[in-house]
Scaffold this motif. Structure first.
Motif, PDB file in Angstrom:
ATOM      1  N   GLN A  57       0.578  -1.143   0.088  1.00 41.83           N
ATOM      2  CA  GLN A  57      -0.039   0.400   0.105  1.00 41.83           C
ATOM      3  C   GLN A  57       0.743   1.190  -0.210  1.00 41.83           C
ATOM      4  O   GLN A  57       0.325   1.836  -0.582  1.00 41.83           O
ATOM      5  N   LEU A  58       1.910   1.302   1.431  1.00 41.85           N
ATOM      6  CA  LEU A  58       2.625   2.529   1.383  1.00 41.85           C
ATOM      7  C   LEU A  58       4.125   2.646  -0.431  1.00 41.85           C
ATOM      8  O   LEU A  58       3.996   3.689  -0.722  1.00 41.85           O
ATOM      9  N   GLU A  59       3.633   1.216  -1.388  1.00 37.80           N
ATOM     10  CA  GLU A  59       4.371   1.518  -2.687  1.00 37.80           C
ATOM     11  C   GLU A  59       3.687   2.412  -3.354  1.00 37.80           C
ATOM     12  O   GLU A  59       4.357   3.112  -4.376  1.00 37.80           O
ATOM     13  N   GLU A  60       2.238   2.325  -3.685  1.00 38.95           N
ATOM     14  CA  GLU A  60       0.983   2.848  -4.235  1.00 38.95           C
ATOM     15  C   GLU A  60       0.833   3.751  -3.763  1.00 38.95           C
ATOM     16  O   GLU A  60       1.093   4.945  -4.815  1.00 38.95           O
ATOM     17  N   ASP A  61       1.159   4.527  -2.572  1.00 38.39           N
ATOM     18  CA  ASP A  61       0.417   5.715  -2.229  1.00 38.39           C
ATOM     19  C   ASP A  61       2.699   6.692  -3.210  1.00 38.39           C
ATOM     20  O   ASP A  61       2.157   7.310  -2.114  1.00 38.39           O
ATOM     21  N   GLY A  62       3.096   5.885  -3.224  1.00 38.28           N
ATOM     22  CA  GLY A  62       4.139   6.606  -3.523  1.00 38.28           C
ATOM     23  C   GLY A  62       5.850   6.927  -2.851  1.00 38.28           C
ATOM     24  O   GLY A  62       5.820   7.306  -2.612  1.00 38.28           O
ATOM     25  N   LEU A  63       5.347   6.404  -1.245  1.00 36.70           N
ATOM     26  CA  LEU A  63       6.719   7.008  -0.266  1.00 36.70           C
ATOM     27  C   LEU A  63       7.976   5.263   0.036  1.00 36.70           C
ATOM     28  O   LEU A  63       8.748   6.112   0.790  1.00 36.70           O
ATOM     29  N   ILE A  64       7.334   4.759  -0.331  1.00 43.61           N
ATOM     30  CA  ILE A  64       8.354   3.499  -0.355  1.00 43.61           C
ATOM     31  C   ILE A  64       8.284   3.244  -1.698  1.00 43.61           C
ATOM     32  O   ILE A  64       7.559   2.757  -2.540  1.00 43.61           O
ATOM     33  N   ILE A  65      10.055   2.449  -2.033  1.00 43.31           N
ATOM     34  CA  ILE A  65      10.496   2.348  -3.012  1.00 43.31           C
ATOM     35  C   ILE A  65      10.584   0.855  -3.098  1.00 43.31           C
ATOM     36  O   ILE A  65      11.754   0.498  -2.565  1.00 43.31           O
ATOM     37  N   THR A  66      10.422  -0.271  -4.331  1.00 47.01           N
ATOM     38  CA  THR A  66      10.944  -2.025  -3.674  1.00 47.01           C
ATOM     39  C   THR A  66      11.630  -1.863  -4.831  1.00 47.01           C
ATOM     40  O   THR A  66      11.868  -1.101  -6.706  1.00 47.01           O
ATOM     41  N   HIS A  67      13.607  -2.279  -4.578  1.00 45.48           N
ATOM     42  CA  HIS A  67      14.391  -2.149  -5.388  1.00 45.48           C
ATOM     43  C   HIS A  67      14.083  -3.583  -5.926  1.00 45.48           C
ATOM     44  O   HIS A  67      13.926  -4.930  -5.134  1.00 45.48           O
ATOM     45  N   ARG A  68      14.575  -4.169  -7.008  1.00 47.25           N
ATOM     46  CA  ARG A  68      14.285  -5.500  -7.344  1.00 47.25           C
ATOM     47  C   ARG A  68      15.316  -6.637  -6.796  1.00 47.25           C
ATOM     48  O   ARG A  68      14.942  -7.700  -6.550  1.00 47.25           O
ATOM     49  N   THR A  69      16.480  -6.056  -6.393  1.00 44.98           N
ATOM     50  CA  THR A  69      17.377  -7.003  -5.762  1.00 44.98           C
ATOM     51  C   THR A  69      17.450  -6.750  -4.134  1.00 44.98           C
ATOM     52  O   THR A  69      17.963  -7.140  -3.223  1.00 44.98           O
ATOM     53  N   SER A  70      17.367  -5.623  -3.861  1.00 47.59           N
ATOM     54  CA  SER A  70      18.436  -4.387  -2.283  1.00 47.59           C
ATOM     55  C   SER A  70      16.642  -3.974  -1.681  1.00 47.59           C
ATOM     56  O   SER A  70      17.489  -2.855  -0.588  1.00 47.59           O
ATOM     57  N   GLY A  71      15.495  -5.084  -1.451  1.00 50.45           N
ATOM     58  CA  GLY A  71      14.589  -5.013  -0.434  1.00 50.45           C
ATOM     59  C   GLY A  71      13.909  -3.535  -0.777  1.00 50.45           C
ATOM     60  O   GLY A  71      13.750  -2.848  -2.408  1.00 50.45           O
ATOM     61  N   ARG A  72      13.797  -2.376   0.011  1.00 57.71           N
ATOM     62  CA  ARG A  72      12.978  -1.796   0.158  1.00 57.71           C
ATOM     63  C   ARG A  72      13.209  -0.496   1.133  1.00 57.71           C
ATOM     64  O   ARG A  72      14.419  -0.693   1.617  1.00 57.71           O
TER      65      ARG A  72
END
Lengths: 123, 231
Positions: A57-72
């Motif tokens: 949800q937080l990622e959708e809101d733009g506050l968090i970014i998920t990196h493919r290999t190194s977590g968030r």
């Protein structure tokens, strides 16, 4: 910051709010790495699936970014963070106004109480 | 993805008494489920049926589409309500036994958890307190990489601080693809980690709901339980 979860509201919603709060208050500053889902879940003693959902949800809101290999990590977009701060401020104020209305205060009275208190605190 | 556990018209009678009566239930994968009900409501009977320790009087129960038996024991990790381990054995020996018994048992995981809970693997079970024995059993059960964990009253005999520790152990070893079913009546202690609850009364399922659905109505699981089971 303890994860003080209330038993009568959805856990997921409370997790989103708590993490938002941690981001906006600087516990996790812009660009900081976020602990893993498992560690966060253990810290809050909740189901990792629920934590996962909150982070999505937080990622959708733009506050968090998920990196493919190194977590968030937390977004470095300060505009995004500022937007979220204002949204939460508005939520807090509207909750406050609701309560004041129930207590029977009108607009003028509310403003004068706020002004007085701001000065008192400022001293 | 098929359901991990499914009951259709499941009924179990002991003599004339019905312990479970026409239970219809579907439990998905990736959930932590609370099986909640007062004493004698049929929680243990349901878990025993899922483990092939009992056979249904009528109806059926399926684990990942299979009838409970040898095939399902490979994917189900079961914590019985009673201690079944030999008292004279050392924890170390029991770990060996589990390794021989279950292909999915991870000794490294077990030793790691023992260390975190300050339990010496060279201790004999009979020298341990009831609470420590319960912790050892839970560690063994959670050290398997199963698809379904059936925990019958895992926190009944330990103090509240150890309860938190045990729940933490469950969470930190939980594989999000697996399902854990926890039977208990200590609801407020476990409700935070549950995402689905089943209320069972006098052998019948009276509620099967996601925890967030309950909380969206402004209720806690504990509060709802007290409402439903008011004496």
């Amino acid at each position: 910051m303890p994860w003080d979860l209330k038993p009568d509201r959805p856990i997921y919603t409370q997790l989103v709010e708590h993490i938002e709060w941690m981001i906006l208050s600087g516990v996790y500053p812009p660009g900081a790495k976020l602990p893993s889902v498992r560690d966060l879940a253990r810290e809050a003693s909740v189901n990792p699936n629920t934590m996962q959902r909150a982070l999505a949800q937080l990622e959708e809101d733009g506050l968090i970014i998920t990196h493919r290999t190194s977590g968030r990590s937390i977004t470095e977009d300060s505009e995004m963070i500022q937007k979220a701060r204002i949204r939460i401020a508005r939520e807090q104020v509207s909750e406050f106004l609701e309560k004041m209305k129930k207590l029977g205060f009108d607009k003028k009275e509310i403003l004068s109480i706020i002004n007085n208190m701001i000065e008192e605190v400022g001293k | 993805m098929n359901a991990i556990l499914e009951c259709k018209g499941l009924t179990k009678s002991y003599g004339g008494k019905k312990a479970l009566s026409d239970v219809n239930l579907t439990i998905e994968r990736g959930r932590i489920v609370g099986l909640l009900g007062p004493n004698g409501s049929g929680k243990t009977t349901l878990i025993k049926l899922a483990n092939a320790l009992l056979t249904p009087t009528s109806g059926e129960i399926r684990i990942a589409g299979m009838k409970p038996g040898t095939g399902t024991k490979k994917i189900v990790s079961y914590l019985p309500e009673r201690n079944y381990l030999n008292d004279w054995m050392r924890v170390h020996d029991i770990i060996g036994l589990f390794r021989d018994f279950y292909g999915d048992f991870r000794p490294d995981k077990a030793y790691d958890m023992l260390k975190r809970l300050n339990i010496n693997p060279n201790d004999k079970l009979k020298t341990m307190s009831k609470g420590t024995k319960e912790k050892v059993q839970l560690i063994l059960v959670m050290s398997r990489e199963a698809e379904l964990y059936l925990l019958d009253e895992p926190i009944g005999g330990v103090d509240p601080a150890a309860r938190d520790y045990i729940l933490e152990t469950i969470i930190s070893n939980y594989n999000p693809e697996a399902t854990i079913i926890i039977s208990t009546h200590l609801i407020s202690d476990v409700e935070k980690i549950l995402d689905h609850v089943i209320f069972i009364r006098e052998g019948q399922v009276v509620l099967s709901s996601s925890v967030d659905e309950i909380r969206e109505q402004g209720k806690s699981v504990d509060g709802l339980f007290r409402e439903v089971f008011r004496c």
